[in-house]
Scaffold this motif. Structure first.
Motif, PDB file in Angstrom:
ATOM      1  N   LEU A   1       0.808  -1.224   0.000  1.00  0.00           N
ATOM      2  CA  LEU A   1       0.000   0.000   0.000  1.00  0.00           C
ATOM      3  C   LEU A   1       0.838   1.270   0.000  1.00  0.00           C
ATOM      4  O   LEU A   1       0.618   2.153  -0.829  1.00  0.00           O
ATOM      5  CB  LEU A   1      -0.980   0.007   1.180  1.00  0.00           C
ATOM      6  CG  LEU A   1      -1.856   1.256   1.281  1.00  0.00           C
ATOM      7  CD1 LEU A   1      -2.737   1.400   0.047  1.00  0.00           C
ATOM      8  CD2 LEU A   1      -2.700   1.208   2.547  1.00  0.00           C
ATOM      9  N   ASN A   2       1.780   1.410   0.904  1.00  0.00           N
ATOM     10  CA  ASN A   2       2.534   2.660   0.985  1.00  0.00           C
ATOM     11  C   ASN A   2       3.323   2.920  -0.295  1.00  0.00           C
ATOM     12  O   ASN A   2       3.290   4.025  -0.848  1.00  0.00           O
ATOM     13  CB  ASN A   2       3.466   2.667   2.195  1.00  0.00           C
ATOM     14  CG  ASN A   2       4.127   4.016   2.374  1.00  0.00           C
ATOM     15  OD1 ASN A   2       3.467   5.048   2.392  1.00  0.00           O
ATOM     16  ND2 ASN A   2       5.445   4.011   2.503  1.00  0.00           N
TER      17      ASN A   2
ATOM     18  N   TYR B   1       2.721   1.674  -3.228  1.00  0.00           N
ATOM     19  CA  TYR B   1       1.745   1.860  -4.307  1.00  0.00           C
ATOM     20  C   TYR B   1       1.232   3.299  -4.310  1.00  0.00           C
ATOM     21  O   TYR B   1       1.113   3.931  -5.366  1.00  0.00           O
ATOM     22  CB  TYR B   1       0.606   0.861  -4.117  1.00  0.00           C
ATOM     23  CG  TYR B   1      -0.314   0.668  -5.289  1.00  0.00           C
ATOM     24  CD1 TYR B   1       0.130   0.080  -6.466  1.00  0.00           C
ATOM     25  CD2 TYR B   1      -1.643   1.056  -5.221  1.00  0.00           C
ATOM     26  CE1 TYR B   1      -0.722  -0.116  -7.540  1.00  0.00           C
ATOM     27  CE2 TYR B   1      -2.501   0.860  -6.280  1.00  0.00           C
ATOM     28  CZ  TYR B   1      -2.040   0.283  -7.443  1.00  0.00           C
ATOM     29  OH  TYR B   1      -2.879   0.083  -8.507  1.00  0.00           O
ATOM     30  N   PHE B   2       0.957   3.818  -3.120  1.00  0.00           N
ATOM     31  CA  PHE B   2       0.530   5.221  -3.013  1.00  0.00           C
ATOM     32  C   PHE B   2       1.641   6.155  -3.486  1.00  0.00           C
ATOM     33  O   PHE B   2       1.401   7.074  -4.268  1.00  0.00           O
ATOM     34  CB  PHE B   2       0.117   5.560  -1.582  1.00  0.00           C
ATOM     35  CG  PHE B   2      -0.128   7.030  -1.394  1.00  0.00           C
ATOM     36  CD1 PHE B   2      -1.181   7.666  -2.029  1.00  0.00           C
ATOM     37  CD2 PHE B   2       0.717   7.791  -0.600  1.00  0.00           C
ATOM     38  CE1 PHE B   2      -1.399   9.033  -1.888  1.00  0.00           C
ATOM     39  CE2 PHE B   2       0.510   9.158  -0.435  1.00  0.00           C
ATOM     40  CZ  PHE B   2      -0.548   9.766  -1.088  1.00  0.00           C
ATOM     41  N   GLN B   3       2.862   5.927  -3.018  1.00  0.00           N
ATOM     42  CA  GLN B   3       3.981   6.790  -3.409  1.00  0.00           C
ATOM     43  C   GLN B   3       4.178   6.793  -4.928  1.00  0.00           C
ATOM     44  O   GLN B   3       4.464   7.840  -5.514  1.00  0.00           O
ATOM     45  CB  GLN B   3       5.269   6.359  -2.699  1.00  0.00           C
ATOM     46  CG  GLN B   3       5.247   6.533  -1.197  1.00  0.00           C
ATOM     47  CD  GLN B   3       4.981   7.970  -0.768  1.00  0.00           C
ATOM     48  OE1 GLN B   3       5.508   8.906  -1.353  1.00  0.00           O
ATOM     49  NE2 GLN B   3       4.146   8.137   0.242  1.00  0.00           N
TER      50      GLN B   3
ATOM     51  N   ALA C   1       1.342   8.847  -6.438  1.00  0.00           N
ATOM     52  CA  ALA C   1       1.300  10.219  -5.940  1.00  0.00           C
ATOM     53  C   ALA C   1       2.439  11.064  -6.526  1.00  0.00           C
ATOM     54  O   ALA C   1       2.453  12.286  -6.362  1.00  0.00           O
ATOM     55  CB  ALA C   1       1.388  10.229  -4.412  1.00  0.00           C
TER      56      ALA C   1
ATOM     57  N   TRP D   1      -2.305  10.938  -7.229  1.00  0.00           N
ATOM     58  CA  TRP D   1      -3.141  10.776  -6.042  1.00  0.00           C
ATOM     59  C   TRP D   1      -2.713  11.733  -4.942  1.00  0.00           C
ATOM     60  O   TRP D   1      -1.538  12.082  -4.823  1.00  0.00           O
ATOM     61  CB  TRP D   1      -3.045   9.340  -5.527  1.00  0.00           C
ATOM     62  CG  TRP D   1      -3.716   8.342  -6.431  1.00  0.00           C
ATOM     63  CD1 TRP D   1      -4.667   8.583  -7.384  1.00  0.00           C
ATOM     64  CD2 TRP D   1      -3.479   6.942  -6.468  1.00  0.00           C
ATOM     65  NE1 TRP D   1      -5.039   7.414  -8.005  1.00  0.00           N
ATOM     66  CE2 TRP D   1      -4.319   6.388  -7.457  1.00  0.00           C
ATOM     67  CE3 TRP D   1      -2.630   6.100  -5.761  1.00  0.00           C
ATOM     68  CZ2 TRP D   1      -4.346   5.034  -7.752  1.00  0.00           C
ATOM     69  CZ3 TRP D   1      -2.647   4.739  -6.058  1.00  0.00           C
ATOM     70  CH2 TRP D   1      -3.501   4.223  -7.034  1.00  0.00           C
TER      71      TRP D   1
ATOM     72  N   SER E   1      -4.297  11.170  -1.660  1.00  0.00           N
ATOM     73  CA  SER E   1      -4.605  10.521  -0.378  1.00  0.00           C
ATOM     74  C   SER E   1      -4.365   9.020  -0.466  1.00  0.00           C
ATOM     75  O   SER E   1      -4.535   8.415  -1.524  1.00  0.00           O
ATOM     76  CB  SER E   1      -6.064  10.773   0.036  1.00  0.00           C
ATOM     77  OG  SER E   1      -6.950   9.981  -0.721  1.00  0.00           O
ATOM     78  N   VAL E   2      -3.973   8.459   0.649  1.00  0.00           N
ATOM     79  CA  VAL E   2      -3.716   7.019   0.710  1.00  0.00           C
ATOM     80  C   VAL E   2      -5.006   6.227   0.479  1.00  0.00           C
ATOM     81  O   VAL E   2      -4.953   5.083   0.027  1.00  0.00           O
ATOM     82  CB  VAL E   2      -3.007   6.642   2.024  1.00  0.00           C
ATOM     83  CG1 VAL E   2      -3.964   6.689   3.204  1.00  0.00           C
ATOM     84  CG2 VAL E   2      -2.323   5.301   1.911  1.00  0.00           C
ATOM     85  N   GLU E   3      -6.163   6.844   0.737  1.00  0.00           N
ATOM     86  CA  GLU E   3      -7.441   6.162   0.484  1.00  0.00           C
ATOM     87  C   GLU E   3      -7.618   5.854  -1.002  1.00  0.00           C
ATOM     88  O   GLU E   3      -8.194   4.820  -1.352  1.00  0.00           O
ATOM     89  CB  GLU E   3      -8.619   6.996   1.001  1.00  0.00           C
ATOM     90  CG  GLU E   3      -8.733   7.051   2.506  1.00  0.00           C
ATOM     91  CD  GLU E   3      -7.735   8.029   3.151  1.00  0.00           C
ATOM     92  OE1 GLU E   3      -7.450   7.862   4.350  1.00  0.00           O
ATOM     93  OE2 GLU E   3      -7.241   8.944   2.462  1.00  0.00           O
TER      94      GLU E   3
ATOM     95  N   ALA F   1      -5.224   5.097  -3.031  1.00  0.00           N
ATOM     96  CA  ALA F   1      -4.376   3.928  -3.255  1.00  0.00           C
ATOM     97  C   ALA F   1      -5.050   2.669  -2.716  1.00  0.00           C
ATOM     98  O   ALA F   1      -5.021   1.622  -3.367  1.00  0.00           O
ATOM     99  CB  ALA F   1      -3.017   4.128  -2.594  1.00  0.00           C
ATOM    100  N   GLN F   2      -5.648   2.768  -1.537  1.00  0.00           N
ATOM    101  CA  GLN F   2      -6.301   1.601  -0.938  1.00  0.00           C
ATOM    102  C   GLN F   2      -7.453   1.122  -1.808  1.00  0.00           C
ATOM    103  O   GLN F   2      -7.599  -0.079  -2.049  1.00  0.00           O
ATOM    104  CB  GLN F   2      -6.804   1.912   0.472  1.00  0.00           C
ATOM    105  CG  GLN F   2      -7.484   0.729   1.146  1.00  0.00           C
ATOM    106  CD  GLN F   2      -6.565  -0.478   1.265  1.00  0.00           C
ATOM    107  OE1 GLN F   2      -5.538  -0.411   1.922  1.00  0.00           O
ATOM    108  NE2 GLN F   2      -6.910  -1.588   0.619  1.00  0.00           N
TER     109      GLN F   2
END
Length: 181
Positions: free
Chosen positions: A19-20, A22-24, A27, A40, A42-44, A46-47
Protein backbone atom coordinates in the motif's frame (compact mmCIF):
# COMPACT_ATOMS: atom_id res chain seq x y z
CA UNK A 1 -1.39 -14.82 -10.82
CA UNK A 2 1.82 -16.24 -12.25
CA UNK A 3 5.04 -15.08 -10.61
CA UNK A 4 7.71 -14.20 -13.16
CA UNK A 5 11.32 -13.70 -12.17
CA UNK A 6 14.01 -11.89 -14.15
CA UNK A 7 17.63 -11.07 -13.32
CA UNK A 8 16.65 -8.08 -11.14
CA UNK A 9 12.88 -8.25 -10.77
CA UNK A 10 10.05 -10.35 -9.43
CA UNK A 11 6.69 -9.80 -11.13
CA UNK A 12 4.03 -10.92 -8.68
CA UNK A 13 0.53 -10.14 -7.58
CA UNK A 14 -0.03 -6.99 -5.57
CA UNK A 15 -0.45 -7.38 -1.80
CA UNK A 16 -1.92 -5.23 0.94
CA UNK A 17 1.57 -4.61 2.32
CA UNK A 18 2.39 -2.81 -0.97
CA UNK A 19 0.00 0.00 0.00
CA UNK A 20 2.53 2.66 0.99
CA UNK A 21 4.80 2.08 -2.03
CA UNK A 22 1.75 1.86 -4.31
CA UNK A 23 0.53 5.22 -3.01
CA UNK A 24 3.98 6.79 -3.41
CA UNK A 25 4.18 5.53 -7.00
CA UNK A 26 0.84 7.06 -8.00
CA UNK A 27 1.30 10.22 -5.94
CA UNK A 28 4.52 11.12 -7.79
CA UNK A 29 3.73 13.91 -10.30
CA UNK A 30 6.61 12.79 -12.55
CA UNK A 31 5.21 9.24 -12.81
CA UNK A 32 1.67 10.47 -13.34
CA UNK A 33 2.52 13.31 -15.77
CA UNK A 34 1.23 11.41 -18.81
CA UNK A 35 -1.25 9.09 -17.09
CA UNK A 36 -4.99 9.05 -17.69
CA UNK A 37 -5.72 10.38 -14.19
CA UNK A 38 -3.93 12.90 -11.97
CA UNK A 39 -1.48 12.08 -9.18
CA UNK A 40 -3.14 10.78 -6.04
CA UNK A 41 -3.42 13.00 -3.02
CA UNK A 42 -4.60 10.52 -0.38
CA UNK A 43 -3.72 7.02 0.71
CA UNK A 44 -7.44 6.16 0.48
CA UNK A 45 -7.20 6.46 -3.31
CA UNK A 46 -4.38 3.93 -3.26
CA UNK A 47 -6.30 1.60 -0.94
CA UNK A 48 -9.37 1.67 -3.17
CA UNK A 49 -7.38 0.97 -6.33
CA UNK A 50 -5.17 -1.66 -4.68
CA UNK A 51 -8.28 -3.50 -3.44
CA UNK A 52 -9.69 -3.37 -6.96
CA UNK A 53 -6.43 -4.68 -8.49
CA UNK A 54 -6.26 -7.55 -5.99
CA UNK A 55 -9.95 -8.34 -6.53
CA UNK A 56 -9.59 -8.56 -10.33
CA UNK A 57 -7.13 -11.45 -10.26
CA UNK A 58 -9.59 -14.16 -11.24
CA UNK A 59 -11.45 -12.10 -13.83
CA UNK A 60 -9.45 -13.27 -16.89
CA UNK A 61 -9.68 -9.74 -18.31
CA UNK A 62 -6.89 -8.13 -16.27
CA UNK A 63 -3.46 -9.36 -15.18
CA UNK A 64 -1.74 -6.74 -13.04
CA UNK A 65 1.73 -7.53 -11.74
CA UNK A 66 3.64 -5.68 -9.07
CA UNK A 67 7.16 -4.98 -10.32
CA UNK A 68 9.22 -5.84 -7.25
CA UNK A 69 12.92 -5.81 -6.47
CA UNK A 70 14.32 -9.34 -6.73
CA UNK A 71 16.35 -8.91 -3.55
CA UNK A 72 13.94 -7.42 -1.03
CA UNK A 73 10.59 -7.86 -2.86
CA UNK A 74 9.63 -4.18 -2.42
CA UNK A 75 7.27 -2.66 -4.97
CA UNK A 76 8.97 -0.54 -7.65
CA UNK A 77 6.05 -0.27 -10.06
CA UNK A 78 3.26 -2.09 -11.85
CA UNK A 79 2.71 -3.62 -15.26
CA UNK A 80 -0.64 -4.77 -16.56
CA UNK A 81 -2.34 -6.61 -19.38
CA UNK A 82 -5.92 -5.39 -19.45
CA UNK A 83 -8.96 -5.49 -21.70
CA UNK A 84 -7.85 -9.05 -22.42
CA UNK A 85 -10.11 -10.47 -25.09
CA UNK A 86 -9.16 -14.08 -25.77
CA UNK A 87 -11.79 -14.46 -28.51
CA UNK A 88 -10.25 -11.55 -30.44
CA UNK A 89 -6.71 -12.45 -29.41
CA UNK A 90 -5.84 -9.00 -28.09
CA UNK A 91 -5.09 -7.02 -24.96
CA UNK A 92 -3.73 -3.66 -23.90
CA UNK A 93 -0.72 -2.98 -21.73
CA UNK A 94 0.31 -0.24 -19.35
CA UNK A 95 3.07 0.25 -16.82
CA UNK A 96 4.38 2.62 -14.19
CA UNK A 97 7.78 2.59 -12.54
CA UNK A 98 8.96 4.65 -9.58
CA UNK A 99 10.84 7.68 -10.94
CA UNK A 100 13.82 6.87 -8.71
CA UNK A 101 14.29 3.72 -10.83
CA UNK A 102 13.99 5.28 -14.29
CA UNK A 103 16.83 4.93 -16.78
CA UNK A 104 18.04 1.52 -15.59
CA UNK A 105 16.22 -0.69 -18.11
CA UNK A 106 13.82 -2.08 -15.50
CA UNK A 107 10.64 -1.31 -17.46
CA UNK A 108 12.03 -3.18 -20.47
CA UNK A 109 13.12 -6.04 -18.22
CA UNK A 110 9.55 -6.26 -16.89
CA UNK A 111 7.87 -5.85 -20.27
CA UNK A 112 9.66 -8.71 -22.07
CA UNK A 113 8.33 -11.59 -19.93
CA UNK A 114 4.85 -10.05 -19.81
CA UNK A 115 4.78 -10.00 -23.61
CA UNK A 116 6.09 -13.57 -23.68
CA UNK A 117 3.27 -14.55 -21.30
CA UNK A 118 0.67 -12.75 -23.44
CA UNK A 119 1.75 -14.41 -26.66
CA UNK A 120 2.99 -17.84 -25.55
CA UNK A 121 0.74 -18.63 -22.57
CA UNK A 122 -2.44 -16.67 -23.29
CA UNK A 123 -2.17 -17.21 -27.04
CA UNK A 124 -2.88 -13.58 -27.90
CA UNK A 125 -1.93 -12.25 -31.32
CA UNK A 126 -1.89 -8.49 -30.60
CA UNK A 127 -0.94 -6.16 -27.73
CA UNK A 128 -1.75 -2.46 -27.81
CA UNK A 129 -0.33 0.51 -25.89
CA UNK A 130 -1.93 3.97 -25.58
CA UNK A 131 0.82 6.52 -24.84
CA UNK A 132 0.81 10.29 -24.57
CA UNK A 133 3.10 11.20 -27.50
CA UNK A 134 4.93 13.73 -25.29
CA UNK A 135 6.13 10.80 -23.15
CA UNK A 136 9.25 10.18 -25.21
CA UNK A 137 10.70 7.62 -22.78
CA UNK A 138 7.62 5.42 -22.91
CA UNK A 139 7.42 5.71 -26.70
CA UNK A 140 11.07 4.63 -26.97
CA UNK A 141 10.45 1.70 -24.61
CA UNK A 142 7.64 0.18 -26.64
CA UNK A 143 9.46 0.83 -29.91
CA UNK A 144 12.52 -1.05 -28.53
CA UNK A 145 10.14 -3.91 -27.70
CA UNK A 146 8.94 -4.01 -31.33
CA UNK A 147 5.68 -2.04 -31.09
CA UNK A 148 4.74 0.00 -34.16
CA UNK A 149 3.12 3.41 -33.89
CA UNK A 150 -0.13 2.92 -35.77
CA UNK A 151 -1.89 6.21 -35.30
CA UNK A 152 -2.66 9.31 -33.29
CA UNK A 153 -5.94 9.95 -31.54
CA UNK A 154 -6.18 13.71 -31.12
CA UNK A 155 -7.47 15.21 -27.88
CA UNK A 156 -8.33 11.78 -26.49
CA UNK A 157 -7.84 12.48 -22.78
CA UNK A 158 -8.59 15.36 -20.46
CA UNK A 159 -6.78 14.98 -17.13
CA UNK A 160 -6.88 17.72 -14.51
CA UNK A 161 -8.05 20.15 -17.18
CA UNK A 162 -5.24 19.33 -19.63
CA UNK A 163 -6.23 17.85 -22.99
CA UNK A 164 -3.78 15.41 -24.56
CA UNK A 165 -3.43 13.13 -27.55
CA UNK A 166 -2.81 9.38 -27.61
CA UNK A 167 -0.20 7.69 -29.76
CA UNK A 168 -1.51 4.20 -30.46
CA UNK A 169 1.02 1.39 -30.67
CA UNK A 170 0.53 -2.25 -31.63
CA UNK A 171 2.67 -5.36 -31.42
CA UNK A 172 1.76 -8.56 -33.23
CA UNK A 173 2.76 -11.98 -31.93
CA UNK A 174 4.35 -12.83 -35.28
CA UNK A 175 6.55 -9.73 -35.12
CA UNK A 176 7.46 -10.45 -31.48
CA UNK A 177 8.52 -13.98 -32.29
CA UNK A 178 10.77 -12.81 -35.15
CA UNK A 179 12.45 -10.30 -32.80
CA UNK A 180 12.74 -12.81 -29.95
CA UNK A 181 14.86 -15.25 -31.99
Amino acid sequence: MPVIETARLRLRGHRQDDLNAYFQLHADPAVMRYWSWPAWTSVEQAQDRLSQVIGQRGANRVLCWAIADQGDDRLLGSIVLFAINREQGRAETGYALSSSHWGRGLAQEAMAPVLRHAFDVLGLRRIEADIDPRNAGSCRLVERMGFVREGLLRERWCVAGEVSDSAMYGLLAADWRVRAR
